[in-house]
Write an enzyme that holds these catalytic residues in place. Structure first.
Site, short mmCIF file in Angstrom:
data_model
loop_
_atom_site.label_atom_id
_atom_site.label_comp_id
_atom_site.label_asym_id
_atom_site.label_seq_id
_atom_site.Cartn_x
_atom_site.Cartn_y
_atom_site.Cartn_z
N LYS A 15 10.99 -52.17 0.72
CA LYS A 15 11.52 -53.90 0.65
C LYS A 15 12.08 -54.04 2.07
O LYS A 15 11.82 -55.13 2.50
CB LYS A 15 12.48 -53.73 -0.47
N ARG A 90 19.47 -57.86 -8.47
CA ARG A 90 19.11 -56.77 -9.23
C ARG A 90 19.46 -56.59 -10.59
O ARG A 90 19.54 -55.57 -11.10
CB ARG A 90 20.13 -55.22 -8.33
N ARG A 161 21.00 -41.65 5.23
CA ARG A 161 21.93 -42.10 4.17
C ARG A 161 22.53 -40.88 3.31
O ARG A 161 21.63 -40.38 2.86
CB ARG A 161 21.18 -43.47 3.39
P1 ADP Z 1 13.52 -49.89 0.58
O1 ADP Z 1 14.26 -50.80 1.46
O2 ADP Z 1 12.88 -50.53 -0.73
O3 ADP Z 1 14.51 -48.90 -0.11
P2 ADP Z 1 12.50 -48.87 2.95
O4 ADP Z 1 11.77 -50.39 3.78
O5 ADP Z 1 13.75 -48.47 3.53
O6 ADP Z 1 12.40 -49.16 1.64
O7 ADP Z 1 11.53 -47.70 3.22
C1 ADP Z 1 12.02 -46.30 2.88
C2 ADP Z 1 11.27 -45.39 3.74
O8 ADP Z 1 9.89 -45.42 3.56
C3 ADP Z 1 11.49 -45.86 5.31
O9 ADP Z 1 11.82 -44.32 5.76
C4 ADP Z 1 10.24 -46.34 5.65
O10 ADP Z 1 10.26 -46.21 7.08
C5 ADP Z 1 9.48 -45.70 5.02
N1 ADP Z 1 8.24 -46.56 4.51
C6 ADP Z 1 8.15 -48.08 4.28
N2 ADP Z 1 7.21 -48.46 3.83
C7 ADP Z 1 6.27 -47.56 4.11
C8 ADP Z 1 4.71 -47.43 3.74
N3 ADP Z 1 4.04 -48.54 3.31
N4 ADP Z 1 4.17 -46.29 4.05
C9 ADP Z 1 4.83 -45.17 4.37
N5 ADP Z 1 6.09 -45.26 4.76
C10 ADP Z 1 6.80 -46.45 4.52
P1 AMP Z 2 19.51 -50.48 -0.77
O1 AMP Z 2 19.98 -50.53 0.72
O2 AMP Z 2 18.80 -51.78 -1.27
O3 AMP Z 2 18.83 -49.44 -1.25
O4 AMP Z 2 21.08 -50.50 -1.53
C1 AMP Z 2 21.94 -49.45 -1.33
C2 AMP Z 2 23.00 -49.41 -2.32
O5 AMP Z 2 23.85 -50.60 -2.41
C3 AMP Z 2 22.45 -49.49 -4.01
O6 AMP Z 2 22.25 -48.27 -4.56
C4 AMP Z 2 23.83 -49.91 -4.71
O7 AMP Z 2 24.82 -49.06 -4.98
C5 AMP Z 2 24.22 -51.14 -3.64
N1 AMP Z 2 23.50 -52.42 -3.79
C6 AMP Z 2 22.48 -53.02 -3.12
N2 AMP Z 2 22.29 -54.33 -3.22
C7 AMP Z 2 22.98 -54.33 -4.61
C8 AMP Z 2 22.93 -55.43 -5.60
N3 AMP Z 2 22.09 -56.49 -5.49
N4 AMP Z 2 23.68 -55.32 -6.66
C9 AMP Z 2 24.50 -54.00 -6.89
N5 AMP Z 2 24.47 -53.22 -5.99
C10 AMP Z 2 24.02 -53.32 -4.86
#
Ligand code: ADP
Ligand code: AMP
Length: 215
Positions: A15, A90, A161
């Protein structure tokens, strides 16, 4: 009418990555609730302290504080033409609050659901690295920075993280299925839900997203 693109999907599906691509291509602001919480944690605000106690366990931060934080952010002038909402809403309560807020701004929601199976989510979260300054996202296999450990964009240090640890990711996925997946059904029923296969490479996911958004 202002358009607010809501990106739904499990942790690690891409995302944040896709929000960044979309923001550049279509010129809307990228708002990530997770990034806003991490910013508050870094600045040691009261909100940050509260959020950390939930984030560390892989639980959701309570709806009231999350909604207040997002309402404040999207009422800023840079969101008047819309925004890309990454990780919010969410829960059904958050979706309802968003609906009410956007009614005040005459905004419409376009919901996008990005999916991938659990093994993909685990591989992506376990190899994710973020930059300290602005949260730019990298992956140790799929999206390497030019110089190891350093952000290409702002030169800041990269870190992993705490909540990307395997046990915490497992809980985040469980929480996602319990609390967030019902929202997907809600947006599907309203109509117009865009569904994207997130297991493809980054460029293909972006292509699919852009063409679906144009339709
Ligand atoms: P989310 O925001 O849904 O938690 P991220 O955008 O942070 O996910 O992506 C999670 C990890 O996967 C990051 O390390 C990113 O660089 C990698 N990533 C994202 N999209 C892809 C993809 N289509 N193919 C491979 N790796 C990806
Ligand atoms: P993310 O960066 O989207 O993976 O979010 C990291 C963490 O932040 C999640 O696991 C939740 O603990 C908190 N968080 C992010 N967005 C929300 C949301 N919309 N509602 C509640 N908690 C959230």
């Amino acid at each position: 009418m202002a358009t607010y693109i809501v990106l739904l999907g499990p942790p690690g599906v891409g995302k944040g990555t896709q929000s960044g691509m979309l923001a550049r291509k279509i010129g809307l602001v990228h708002i990530s609730s997770g990034d806003l919480f991490r910013e508050n944690i870094k600045n040691q605000t009261e909100l940050g302290k509260l959020a950390k106690s939930f984030i560390d366990k892989g639980e959701l931060v309570p709806d009231d504080v999350t909604i207040a934080m997002i309402r404040e952010r999207i009422s800023k002038p840079d969101c008047k033409n819309g925004a890309i909402l990454d990780g919010f809403p969410r829960t059904p309560v958050q979706a309802d609050a968003l609906k009410k807020t956007l009614a005040e701004f005459s905004g419409q929601v376009k919901a996008v659901y990005i999916t991938a199976e659990e093994a993909v989510l685990i591989e992506r979260t376990s190899g994710r690295w973020l930059c300290r300054k602005q949260g730019h996202v990298y992956h140790e296999k799929f999206n390497l920075p030019k110089q190891a450990g350093v952000c290409d964009v702002d030169g800041s240090e990269l870190y992993q993280r705490d909540d990307d640890k395997k046990e915490t990711v497992a809980n985040r996925i469980r929480v996602y299925f319990e609390q967030t997946l019902p929202l997907v059904e809600h947006y599907r029923q309203i109509g117009g839900l865009i569904e994207i296969n997130g297991a493809q490479d980054v460029e293909q996911v972006t292509k699919d997203l852009l063409s679906a958004l144009k339709r």
